[in-house]
Enzyme design. Structure first.
Site, PDB file in Angstrom:
ATOM      1  N   GLU A 141      18.953  -7.930   4.295  1.00 28.32           N
ATOM      2  CA  GLU A 141      18.787  -9.096   3.403  1.00 28.32           C
ATOM      3  C   GLU A 141      18.243  -8.646   2.056  1.00 28.32           C
ATOM      4  OE1 GLU A 141      15.712 -11.201   5.389  1.00 28.32           O
ATOM      5  OE2 GLU A 141      16.862 -11.489   7.218  1.00 28.32           O
ATOM      6  N   LYS A 143      15.749  -8.316  -0.917  1.00 29.03           N
ATOM      7  CA  LYS A 143      14.286  -8.473  -0.977  1.00 29.03           C
ATOM      8  C   LYS A 143      13.970  -9.298  -2.226  1.00 29.03           C
ATOM      9  CE  LYS A 143      10.013  -5.869  -0.518  1.00 29.03           C
ATOM     10  NZ  LYS A 143       9.243  -6.429  -1.623  1.00 29.03           N
ATOM     11  N   ASP A 145      12.037 -11.164  -5.091  1.00 30.94           N
ATOM     12  CA  ASP A 145      10.805 -10.852  -5.808  1.00 30.94           C
ATOM     13  C   ASP A 145      10.048 -12.147  -6.127  1.00 30.94           C
ATOM     14  OD1 ASP A 145       8.930  -9.297  -6.912  1.00 30.94           O
ATOM     15  OD2 ASP A 145      10.083  -8.683  -8.667  1.00 30.94           O
ATOM     16  N   TYR A 253      13.302 -16.403   5.820  1.00 34.84           N
ATOM     17  CA  TYR A 253      13.794 -15.133   6.380  1.00 34.84           C
ATOM     18  C   TYR A 253      13.008 -14.633   7.591  1.00 34.84           C
ATOM     19  CZ  TYR A 253      10.178 -13.337   3.174  1.00 34.84           C
ATOM     20  OH  TYR A 253       9.004 -13.107   2.496  1.00 34.84           O
ATOM     21  N   LYS A 341      14.019   0.051  -1.554  1.00 34.17           N
ATOM     22  CA  LYS A 341      13.840  -0.400  -2.933  1.00 34.17           C
ATOM     23  C   LYS A 341      14.984   0.099  -3.831  1.00 34.17           C
ATOM     24  CE  LYS A 341      10.387  -2.367  -3.813  1.00 34.17           C
ATOM     25  NZ  LYS A 341       8.970  -2.179  -3.896  1.00 34.17           N
ATOM     26  N   CYS A 435     -17.245  13.307 -21.607  1.00 40.28           N
ATOM     27  CA  CYS A 435     -16.936  11.946 -21.157  1.00 40.28           C
ATOM     28  C   CYS A 435     -16.956  11.018 -22.382  1.00 40.28           C
ATOM     29  CB  CYS A 435     -17.955  11.476 -20.136  1.00 40.28           C
ATOM     30  SG  CYS A 435     -17.781   9.728 -19.724  1.00 40.28           S
ATOM     31  N   CYS A 438     -20.076   8.299 -21.896  1.00 45.02           N
ATOM     32  CA  CYS A 438     -21.511   8.582 -21.933  1.00 45.02           C
ATOM     33  C   CYS A 438     -21.815   9.899 -22.632  1.00 45.02           C
ATOM     34  CB  CYS A 438     -22.095   8.589 -20.523  1.00 45.02           C
ATOM     35  SG  CYS A 438     -21.550   9.960 -19.516  1.00 45.02           S
ATOM     36  N   CYS A 453     -16.537  13.481 -15.175  1.00 41.87           N
ATOM     37  CA  CYS A 453     -17.755  13.313 -15.962  1.00 41.87           C
ATOM     38  C   CYS A 453     -18.945  13.672 -15.082  1.00 41.87           C
ATOM     39  CB  CYS A 453     -17.836  11.854 -16.410  1.00 41.87           C
ATOM     40  SG  CYS A 453     -19.487  11.350 -16.858  1.00 41.87           S
ATOM     41  N   CYS A 459     -23.784   7.225 -16.352  1.00 43.52           N
ATOM     42  CA  CYS A 459     -22.514   6.910 -17.028  1.00 43.52           C
ATOM     43  C   CYS A 459     -22.170   5.440 -16.801  1.00 43.52           C
ATOM     44  CB  CYS A 459     -21.401   7.800 -16.493  1.00 43.52           C
ATOM     45  SG  CYS A 459     -19.817   7.434 -17.253  1.00 43.52           S
TER      46      CYS A 459
HETATM   47  S1  IVH Z   1      10.408  -9.760   5.982  1.00 42.08           S
HETATM   48  C1  IVH Z   1       6.778  -8.292   8.576  1.00 42.08           C
HETATM   49  N1  IVH Z   1      12.359 -10.315   4.356  1.00 42.08           N
HETATM   50  O1  IVH Z   1       8.461  -8.537   0.767  1.00 42.08           O
HETATM   51  C2  IVH Z   1       7.302  -8.459   7.214  1.00 42.08           C
HETATM   52  N2  IVH Z   1      10.211  -9.926   3.413  1.00 42.08           N
HETATM   53  O2  IVH Z   1       6.939  -6.022   0.821  1.00 42.08           O
HETATM   54  C3  IVH Z   1       8.079  -9.704   7.057  1.00 42.08           C
HETATM   55  N3  IVH Z   1      10.126 -10.199   0.990  1.00 42.08           N
HETATM   56  O3  IVH Z   1       5.462  -9.831   2.022  1.00 42.08           O
HETATM   57  C4  IVH Z   1       8.704  -9.780   5.758  1.00 42.08           C
HETATM   58  N4  IVH Z   1      12.236 -10.726   0.701  1.00 42.08           N
HETATM   59  O4  IVH Z   1       6.929 -11.364   0.576  1.00 42.08           O
HETATM   60  C5  IVH Z   1      11.060 -10.011   4.458  1.00 42.08           C
HETATM   61  N5  IVH Z   1      14.187 -10.868   3.063  1.00 42.08           N
HETATM   62  C6  IVH Z   1      12.897 -10.577   3.159  1.00 42.08           C
HETATM   63  C7  IVH Z   1      12.048 -10.502   2.028  1.00 42.08           C
HETATM   64  C8  IVH Z   1      10.709 -10.175   2.197  1.00 42.08           C
HETATM   65  C9  IVH Z   1      11.071 -10.536   0.104  1.00 42.08           C
HETATM   66  C10 IVH Z   1       8.722  -9.888   0.626  1.00 42.08           C
HETATM   67  C11 IVH Z   1       7.686 -10.589   1.464  1.00 42.08           C
HETATM   68  C12 IVH Z   1       6.826  -9.502   2.020  1.00 42.08           C
HETATM   69  C13 IVH Z   1       7.100  -8.384   1.075  1.00 42.08           C
HETATM   70  C14 IVH Z   1       6.848  -7.055   1.732  1.00 42.08           C
END
Ligand code: IVH
Length: 706
Positions: A141, A143, A145, A253, A341, A435, A438, A453, A459
């Site tokens: 899926e 990810k 943001d 999700y 990522k 430093c 200080c 330092c 400090c």
């Molecule tokens: S599964 C046990 N699915 O990514 C973990 N997370 O870096 C369950 N996120 O805290 C998360 N899209 O906020 C899952 N398709 C997706 C996601 C997702 C974004 C975020 C989520 C999580 C963070 C982890």
């Protein structure tokens, strides 16, 4: 409306005794509106526009006019509200199932390694067949943001929604989540369990984000740096009618609590989510084998720029929920999922100059001061340069044009210099040997990369940084005690160490410039609210070398109480002691780290800090989530030895821990069970000598099933 501090109007205001009735009426109306506006800024937005003294003056004037013309007291008069509305913030919500984060993979290789790990977790041929690298079923899926959110339904009705918070405790944002159009207030269809907690991501799409920022700019309000911040700021509004105006949406999700199982696989769960009225990301796809995952990642990466919302990678989840449950969790992340990522986003900008930051242990870190530039949706004006060698290696100079990158949430980095654009008169950077804070001598020990330092306690930067860490979000989390206050209080001698925070007095603060009764009491209340603290947060706050949030949790989980931990760390100074061995046996703690931890307890000034804090605080025992039901292993110490047939060592350990056992690597008189696999060595002999109960793998599994 523009807030007008009374003080600034001082000369223009008529003394109360000279006001006509008409004047008084007009002024009471203005004061009611102005005070309400400032209350809102202060309590709901945490962004006061006037000083406390000015605010107090507004209220005093309102009171004086009402005293002279009691019949003019308005129904919405500020005097009818006892003080200002309390800054209650949000109620806390404990997550029954912790909301975890994900491990990251940055390359295809990392992904392959992850699935090799999944394969090696299992032992029985039938299990292994289901997780072979080229056939394993995995849900992939995008990810998103945004920020994760948990939504509870009882008998199909939305009853509670919460933020992730620190994963264990979040904030109650039910009223706000109810304003999201694509979150069902009542579940559709059928087949949902009586109690079900749906988890997913709240996000703002890019068009909505730009429109919101344009509007804020017009109103003279600060703009959000990126869609994620905008979503977070919009969701954490005390007034849900503000949230309702923001373009937020939700992708479902995952799930947490459930009163009954409702699916056997992830893809089946997502299908149900759609039937129940949730939006599931349309790009999500069930893949078979790691090659398909990598191809999916590539495909989504190509689609990324054209999507209406920000994504920063792809999440892979083992599809079979039975396997998922057995894989379980390690530290804060599941073993059954990983985030792949996308590569960091890069851009060019001017490095105006280099300055030195002094950390809480005296490390001098060079930082690049950049011409602000947008990279990956965020405005960047600083980047870390790590250390002297890094600057030399890349030959980074003041005045250079540099390429910078952001990789996920990591602090921006300078990747390289664009040599063609280097000014003719530039010269290599000379790292300071003093430093900057200080003036003490800085030293670089042999073999070390960092300059340090030597100012120690004199400090200010070190003192301030230690306190900043102490009050930070994952430590004491003291709201309202920000960097500026810490610096001011430090300079004025109010704060010399962490215990001083708990000795601050409201009257002392009130007497300071820019402070009033309301703000002083608010800060003292925030400090008092933290006089009781969990052991893990407490350990993290101490800022021991090498001990961050995750290690603090490991220590808290293992030793449970502050007194037990202190005693054990003192005993561990003797490297032949059981205490030293026990510390080194904790999975995730190496010898180097153990040495640093024990070293901390050997220093007198650290003991003093601990004693002083002990007088101010109650440190709670670490609460371990109660294992489901009771088992013969609850609270017992188990050691595994030899080769197991049905499970790998990792799975055996995970199983035992889930049943409430403590798994140790070595046998001692405290061991309750030794589980013996094939070819067990000396441990079995030692167990027999100590009279420890031994179990075969089969016996262990039988007892584990109950
Ligand atoms: S599964 C046990 N699915 O990514 C973990 N997370 O870096 C369950 N996120 O805290 C998360 N899209 O906020 C899952 N398709 C997706 C996601 C997702 C974004 C975020 C989520 C999580 C963070 C982890």
């Amino acid at each position: 409306m523009c807030a007008t501090p009374a003080k600034k109007l001082g000369l223009a205001l008529k003394p109360v005794e000279f006001l006509t009735e008409a004047d008084a009426k007009t002024e009471l109306k203005r004061l009611a509106a102005e005070i309400a506006h400032n209350d809102e800024l202060y309590h709901a937005k945490d962004a006061p526009a006037i000083s406390d003294a000015d605010y107090d003056a507004l209220r005093l004037r309102n009171k004086a006019i009402e005293a002279r013309f009691p019949n003019l007291t308005r129904t919405d008069s500020p005097s009818k509200r006892v003080g200002a509305a309390p800054a209650t913030g949000f109620a806390k919500v404990a997550h029954r199932h912790p909301m975890l984060s994900l491990e990251n993979a940055f390359s295809d290789e990392d992904v392959r390694d992850f699935f090799k790990g999944v394969r090696n977790f299992f032992r029985a041929p039938a299990d292994v067949a289901r997780v072979e690298e080229d056939t394993i079923a995995v849900m992939a899926e995008p990810k998103i943001d945004g920020l994760s959110c948990s939504i509870h339904y009882e008998k199909g009705v939305l009853t509670l929604a919460a933020t992730r918070g620190d994963g264990v405790t979040g904030e109650d944002i039910t009223a706000n989540v109810k304003t999201l159009k694509n979150v069902p207030k009542e579940l559709k269809g059928k087949g949902w369990p009586d109690r079900i907690e749906i988890r997913g991501e709240v996000y703002m799409d890019r068009d909505g984000f730009f429109a919101l920022n344009a509007e804020r700019e017009k109103e003279g309000e600060p703009v959000f740096a990126n869609p994620r911040n905008a979503a977070a700021g919009s969701l954490r509004q005390l007034d849900s009618s503000i949230t309702a105006t923001r373009p937020l949406a939700f992708f479902a999700y995952a799930w947490g609590e459930q009163s009954a199982p409702f699916a056997k696989s992830h893809h089946e769960a997502l299908k149900h989510f759609r039937e129940w009225g949730f939006t599931v990301n349309p790009l999500s796809r069930l893949c078979h084998g790691v090659d398909e995952l990598v191809a999916f990642h590539q495909h989504v990466g190509e689609e990324r720029a054209g999507l209406p919302y920000d994504i920063d990678g792809v999440v892979y989840k083992v599809d079979d929920l039975d396997l998922e449950e057995r894989l379980g969790f390690v530290s804060r992340a599941p073993r059954w999922a990983i985030a792949h990522k996308f590569p960091a986003q890069q851009t060019q900008t001017l490095l105006k100059n280099i300055f030195i930051q002094v950390g809480r242990r005296g490390t001098l870190t060079p930082v690049a001061d950049l011409e602000p530039v947008t990279v990956g949706g965020v405005v960047v004006s600083r980047a870390t340069l790590h250390n002297e060698d890094e600057i030399k290696r890349k030959d980074i100079r003041e005045g250079d044009t540099v390429i910078i990158q952001r990789a996920g949430d990591v602090i921006p980095q300078v990747v390289s210099v664009v040599e063609a654009r280097r000014p003719k008169d530039s010269h290599p950077y000379k790292f300071p040997h003093k430093c900057p804070e200080c003036g003490s001598l800085a030293v670089r020990e042999e073999g070390a990369v960092a300059w340090r330092c030597t100012g120690g306690l004199i400090c200010p930067a070190q003192g301030v940084e230690r306190l900043k860490h102490f009050v930070s979000r994952n430590a004491f989390d003291i709201e309202g005690l920000g960097e500026k206050h810490i610096i001011d209080f430090w300079h004025d001698g109010l704060l010399k160490g962490p215990a001083d925070i708990f000795r601050l007095k409201s009257e002392t603060l009130e007497a300071r410039e820019g402070w009033g009764k309301v703000s002083a009491q608010k800060l003292i209340a925030a400090i008092d609210a933290r006089r009781t603290i969990g052991l893990d947060r407490f350990i993290n706050a101490l800022g021991l070398p090498q001990v961050g949030e995750a290690t603090a949790k490991l220590l808290a989980k293992h030793y449970r109480s502050l007194s037990r931990w202190r005693q054990a760390m003192t005993d561990a100074a003797d490297e032949t002691s059981d205490a030293w061995k026990e510390l080194n046996d904790i999975h995730g703690i190496g010898e180097d780290m153990a040495t640093d931890i024990v070293g901390f307890f050997a220093e007198d000034h650290n003991k003093t800090v601990l004693n002083e804090l002990g007088e101010e605080l109650t440190v709670e025992e670490y609460a371990i989530a109660a294992p489901v039901g009771d088992s013969p292993f609850t609270g017992k110490t188990i050691v595994f030895t030899g080769t197991l047939v049905e499970m790998s060592r990792s799975e055996a350990k995970a199983r035992a821990e889930a049943l409430g056992a403590h798994v140790s690597g070595s046998i001692s008189a405290k061991t309750n069970f030794l589980v013996v696999g094939a070819d067990a060595g000396s441990k079995a002999k030692k167990a027999a000598e100590l009279g420890v109960t031994t179990l075969t793998e089969e016996e262990f599994l039988k007892m584990a099933k109950g």
